[in-house]
Design a protein around this motif. Structure first.
Motif, PDB file in Angstrom:
ATOM      1  N   LEU A   1      40.284 -29.627 -26.424  1.00  0.00           N
ATOM      2  CA  LEU A   1      40.098 -30.997 -25.967  1.00  0.00           C
ATOM      3  C   LEU A   1      38.770 -31.583 -26.442  1.00  0.00           C
ATOM      4  CD1 LEU A   1      41.359 -33.279 -24.308  1.00  0.00           C
ATOM      5  CD2 LEU A   1      40.209 -32.342 -22.284  1.00  0.00           C
ATOM      6  N   TRP A   2      37.708 -30.779 -26.412  1.00  0.00           N
ATOM      7  CA  TRP A   2      36.396 -31.300 -26.830  1.00  0.00           C
ATOM      8  C   TRP A   2      36.391 -31.684 -28.300  1.00  0.00           C
ATOM      9  CZ3 TRP A   2      33.549 -29.203 -30.761  1.00  0.00           C
ATOM     10  CH2 TRP A   2      33.871 -27.901 -31.170  1.00  0.00           C
ATOM     11  N   LEU A   3      37.147 -30.943 -29.121  1.00  0.00           N
ATOM     12  CA  LEU A   3      37.190 -31.247 -30.547  1.00  0.00           C
ATOM     13  C   LEU A   3      38.044 -32.494 -30.806  1.00  0.00           C
ATOM     14  CD1 LEU A   3      36.110 -30.267 -33.214  1.00  0.00           C
ATOM     15  CD2 LEU A   3      38.095 -28.752 -33.437  1.00  0.00           C
ATOM     16  N   GLN A   4      39.118 -32.664 -30.022  1.00  0.00           N
ATOM     17  CA  GLN A   4      39.900 -33.896 -30.128  1.00  0.00           C
ATOM     18  C   GLN A   4      39.047 -35.111 -29.764  1.00  0.00           C
ATOM     19  OE1 GLN A   4      44.023 -33.948 -28.628  1.00  0.00           O
ATOM     20  NE2 GLN A   4      43.791 -31.749 -28.163  1.00  0.00           N
ATOM     21  N   LEU A   5      38.223 -34.975 -28.717  1.00  0.00           N
ATOM     22  CA  LEU A   5      37.349 -36.071 -28.326  1.00  0.00           C
ATOM     23  C   LEU A   5      36.316 -36.352 -29.414  1.00  0.00           C
ATOM     24  CD1 LEU A   5      36.254 -38.161 -26.349  1.00  0.00           C
ATOM     25  CD2 LEU A   5      34.929 -36.335 -25.260  1.00  0.00           C
ATOM     26  N   ALA A   6      35.759 -35.317 -30.005  1.00  0.00           N
ATOM     27  CA  ALA A   6      34.779 -35.507 -31.079  1.00  0.00           C
ATOM     28  C   ALA A   6      35.405 -36.258 -32.251  1.00  0.00           C
ATOM     29  CB  ALA A   6      34.240 -34.149 -31.536  1.00  0.00           C
ATOM     30  N   LEU A   7      36.645 -35.916 -32.608  1.00  0.00           N
ATOM     31  CA  LEU A   7      37.342 -36.617 -33.680  1.00  0.00           C
ATOM     32  C   LEU A   7      37.570 -38.080 -33.308  1.00  0.00           C
ATOM     33  CD1 LEU A   7      38.896 -36.605 -36.381  1.00  0.00           C
ATOM     34  CD2 LEU A   7      40.931 -35.914 -35.088  1.00  0.00           C
ATOM     35  N   ALA A   8      37.987 -38.327 -32.062  1.00  0.00           N
ATOM     36  CA  ALA A   8      38.228 -39.697 -31.610  1.00  0.00           C
ATOM     37  C   ALA A   8      36.947 -40.522 -31.643  1.00  0.00           C
ATOM     38  CB  ALA A   8      38.815 -39.685 -30.198  1.00  0.00           C
ATOM     39  N   ILE A   9      35.837 -39.930 -31.208  1.00  0.00           N
ATOM     40  CA  ILE A   9      34.548 -40.632 -31.227  1.00  0.00           C
ATOM     41  C   ILE A   9      34.166 -40.989 -32.658  1.00  0.00           C
ATOM     42  CG2 ILE A   9      32.064 -40.321 -30.893  1.00  0.00           C
ATOM     43  CD1 ILE A   9      32.702 -38.809 -28.317  1.00  0.00           C
ATOM     44  N   PHE A  10      34.315 -40.039 -33.565  1.00  0.00           N
ATOM     45  CA  PHE A  10      33.920 -40.265 -34.957  1.00  0.00           C
ATOM     46  C   PHE A  10      34.739 -41.394 -35.582  1.00  0.00           C
ATOM     47  CE2 PHE A  10      34.064 -39.382 -39.520  1.00  0.00           C
ATOM     48  CZ  PHE A  10      32.716 -39.265 -39.812  1.00  0.00           C
ATOM     49  N   ILE A  11      36.060 -41.377 -35.378  1.00  0.00           N
ATOM     50  CA  ILE A  11      36.923 -42.406 -35.974  1.00  0.00           C
ATOM     51  C   ILE A  11      36.668 -43.763 -35.325  1.00  0.00           C
ATOM     52  CG2 ILE A  11      39.319 -43.157 -36.244  1.00  0.00           C
ATOM     53  CD1 ILE A  11      40.092 -40.193 -36.470  1.00  0.00           C
ATOM     54  N   ALA A  12      36.609 -43.795 -33.995  1.00  0.00           N
ATOM     55  CA  ALA A  12      36.375 -45.056 -33.303  1.00  0.00           C
ATOM     56  C   ALA A  12      35.009 -45.630 -33.653  1.00  0.00           C
ATOM     57  CB  ALA A  12      36.494 -44.853 -31.793  1.00  0.00           C
ATOM     58  N   ASP A  13      34.018 -44.772 -33.790  1.00  0.00           N
ATOM     59  CA  ASP A  13      32.665 -45.233 -34.103  1.00  0.00           C
ATOM     60  C   ASP A  13      32.628 -45.964 -35.438  1.00  0.00           C
ATOM     61  OD1 ASP A  13      29.946 -45.489 -33.505  1.00  0.00           O
ATOM     62  OD2 ASP A  13      29.416 -43.705 -34.642  1.00  0.00           O
ATOM     63  N   ALA A  14      33.393 -45.469 -36.420  1.00  0.00           N
ATOM     64  CA  ALA A  14      33.450 -46.141 -37.720  1.00  0.00           C
ATOM     65  C   ALA A  14      34.049 -47.541 -37.571  1.00  0.00           C
ATOM     66  CB  ALA A  14      34.277 -45.308 -38.703  1.00  0.00           C
TER      67      ALA A  14
ATOM     68  N   ASP B   1      45.061 -38.826 -22.462  1.00  0.00           N
ATOM     69  CA  ASP B   1      43.878 -38.204 -21.853  1.00  0.00           C
ATOM     70  C   ASP B   1      42.678 -38.248 -22.786  1.00  0.00           C
ATOM     71  OD1 ASP B   1      45.084 -36.383 -23.600  1.00  0.00           O
ATOM     72  OD2 ASP B   1      44.536 -34.626 -22.404  1.00  0.00           O
ATOM     73  N   VAL B   2      42.907 -38.100 -24.090  1.00  0.00           N
ATOM     74  CA  VAL B   2      41.805 -38.184 -25.052  1.00  0.00           C
ATOM     75  C   VAL B   2      41.300 -39.620 -25.137  1.00  0.00           C
ATOM     76  CG1 VAL B   2      41.083 -37.765 -27.431  1.00  0.00           C
ATOM     77  CG2 VAL B   2      42.744 -36.242 -26.349  1.00  0.00           C
ATOM     78  N   ALA B   3      42.217 -40.594 -25.074  1.00  0.00           N
ATOM     79  CA  ALA B   3      41.808 -42.001 -25.106  1.00  0.00           C
ATOM     80  C   ALA B   3      40.969 -42.354 -23.888  1.00  0.00           C
ATOM     81  CB  ALA B   3      43.039 -42.897 -25.180  1.00  0.00           C
ATOM     82  N   ALA B   4      41.342 -41.819 -22.717  1.00  0.00           N
ATOM     83  CA  ALA B   4      40.560 -42.074 -21.499  1.00  0.00           C
ATOM     84  C   ALA B   4      39.166 -41.462 -21.622  1.00  0.00           C
ATOM     85  CB  ALA B   4      41.286 -41.506 -20.292  1.00  0.00           C
ATOM     86  N   LEU B   5      39.094 -40.269 -22.178  1.00  0.00           N
ATOM     87  CA  LEU B   5      37.790 -39.633 -22.391  1.00  0.00           C
ATOM     88  C   LEU B   5      36.956 -40.424 -23.397  1.00  0.00           C
ATOM     89  CD1 LEU B   5      38.903 -35.899 -22.517  1.00  0.00           C
ATOM     90  CD2 LEU B   5      37.426 -36.933 -20.783  1.00  0.00           C
ATOM     91  N   LEU B   6      37.596 -40.964 -24.417  1.00  0.00           N
ATOM     92  CA  LEU B   6      36.891 -41.789 -25.396  1.00  0.00           C
ATOM     93  C   LEU B   6      36.321 -43.041 -24.738  1.00  0.00           C
ATOM     94  CD1 LEU B   6      36.075 -42.627 -28.278  1.00  0.00           C
ATOM     95  CD2 LEU B   6      38.376 -43.624 -28.523  1.00  0.00           C
ATOM     96  N   ALA B   7      37.129 -43.718 -23.905  1.00  0.00           N
ATOM     97  CA  ALA B   7      36.655 -44.915 -23.201  1.00  0.00           C
ATOM     98  C   ALA B   7      35.460 -44.569 -22.322  1.00  0.00           C
ATOM     99  CB  ALA B   7      37.780 -45.513 -22.372  1.00  0.00           C
ATOM    100  N   PHE B   8      35.511 -43.424 -21.668  1.00  0.00           N
ATOM    101  CA  PHE B   8      34.397 -42.981 -20.835  1.00  0.00           C
ATOM    102  C   PHE B   8      33.153 -42.708 -21.690  1.00  0.00           C
ATOM    103  CE2 PHE B   8      31.851 -39.618 -18.888  1.00  0.00           C
ATOM    104  CZ  PHE B   8      31.618 -40.148 -17.618  1.00  0.00           C
ATOM    105  N   ALA B   9      33.340 -42.030 -22.814  1.00  0.00           N
ATOM    106  CA  ALA B   9      32.208 -41.713 -23.695  1.00  0.00           C
ATOM    107  C   ALA B   9      31.564 -42.986 -24.226  1.00  0.00           C
ATOM    108  CB  ALA B   9      32.675 -40.827 -24.849  1.00  0.00           C
ATOM    109  N   ILE B  10      32.368 -44.000 -24.551  1.00  0.00           N
ATOM    110  CA  ILE B  10      31.829 -45.279 -25.028  1.00  0.00           C
ATOM    111  C   ILE B  10      30.998 -45.937 -23.934  1.00  0.00           C
ATOM    112  CG2 ILE B  10      32.463 -47.643 -25.682  1.00  0.00           C
ATOM    113  CD1 ILE B  10      34.819 -46.430 -27.248  1.00  0.00           C
TER     114      ILE B  10
END
Length: 295
Positions: A106-119, A179-188
């Protein structure tokens, strides 16, 4: 003690709360609704830290903007929640089957989501300073006269939707799980608290990696194109690639340095800010750029 706090605050806040979100979701198996009280705890800690170790003491005092900023935050977080509710249907409609690496931790999926969304988010932010109609929407965010954690949520809702679309569309096509999208929204949300924080944090070499407050403050300068720097949300990598990265220890952003120099009379109440992008605008002469900021 203050020296130690200033050094560890940002990495501990970022890693602690994002790590806690991963533990609640991935290990404890709790539903994503638990991320809301966790964010409220982060918000409370952010305010306490700003009072305990402020970068600019005057920025802790409301200038008639606190209620407005709360409305901006509630509206934009509600839009984020609606987007999460609609996510399963959007993924089913748009995604390429099997493209998302669901087998990853899960942590690696979140890291990938953060990297793509950040771009996507960083490029949309960059475009919002280049395309006039996007700037009119984005100017609401730049009208602030002080920086504190809650400013990160102060955005015109239409610009919020455009930014979210730029960051989320590639992830939708890949089939990001809810669940990864929710974690991404939280991280943002956590990143925005740190990016606009009034804590006198000392980043050291981390300022070359993370787009936290000591770097992002230069983006909110009122001196025209001098503030046309540091567009990244999470990582300064995007600004180094765009050629827009900037930091100097020779100038400290203080009271009076923020806002839109050509619009010192920018409307301050919520409804007027919603309507401002659609009305006529008159510009005044921009203030002179201080010598240490000239590039």
């Amino acid at each position: 003690m203050k020296y130690i706090f200033a050094r560890i605050y940002a990495p501990a806040f970022w890693g602690g709360f994002i790590g806690a979100s991963l533990w609640l979701t991935g290990v404890a198996g709790l539903r994503e609704g638990w991320l809301l009280p966790l964010f409220l705890a982060a918000l409370a800690l952010s305010f306490l830290a700003e009072w305990a170790l402020p970068y600019e003491v005057s920025w802790n005092r409301s200038v008639g903007d606190r209620a407005r900023d709360i409305i901006h935050g509630l509206v934009n977080e509600a839009l984020n929640a609606l987007g999460l509710l609609a996510l399963p249907g959007l993924v089913a409609l748009l995604s390429f089957d099997g493209a998302w690496p669901r087998g990853w931790p899960l942590w690696l999926q979140l890291a990938l989501a953060i990297f793509i969304a950040d771009a996507g988010l960083s490029l949309m932010h960059y475009a919002s300073h280049r395309v006039q109609w996007l700037w009119r929407l984005h100017a609401v965010h730049h009208s602030v006269q002080r920086l504190y954690g809650f400013n990160g949520l102060m955005k015109h809702p239409l610009h919020q939707l455009l930014e979210a679309s730029a960051g989320l569309l590639p992830l939708l096509l890949l089939g990001i799980p809810p669940d990864v999208a929710a974690l991404l929204a939280f991280a943002i949300a956590i990143q925005l608290l740190l990016q606009h924080s009034n804590v006198d944090m000392q980043l050291g070499y981390l300022r070359w990696i993370f787009a936290w407050a000591p770097v992002h403050r230069f983006h909110h300068m009122k001196y025209g194109q001098a503030g046309d720097v540091n567009f990244a949300l999470f990582f300064n990598l995007w600004d180094w690639l765009l050629g827009t990265g900037f930091y100097t220890a020779d100038y400290e952003i203080r009271q009076g340095d923020l806002g839109i120099g050509s619009r010192p009379d920018f409307p301050r109440d919520y409804v007027a800010q919603l309507l401002d992008p659609f009305g006529p605008v008159s510009l005044s002469k921009e203030p002179a750029v201080p010598e240490p900021l000239r590039r």
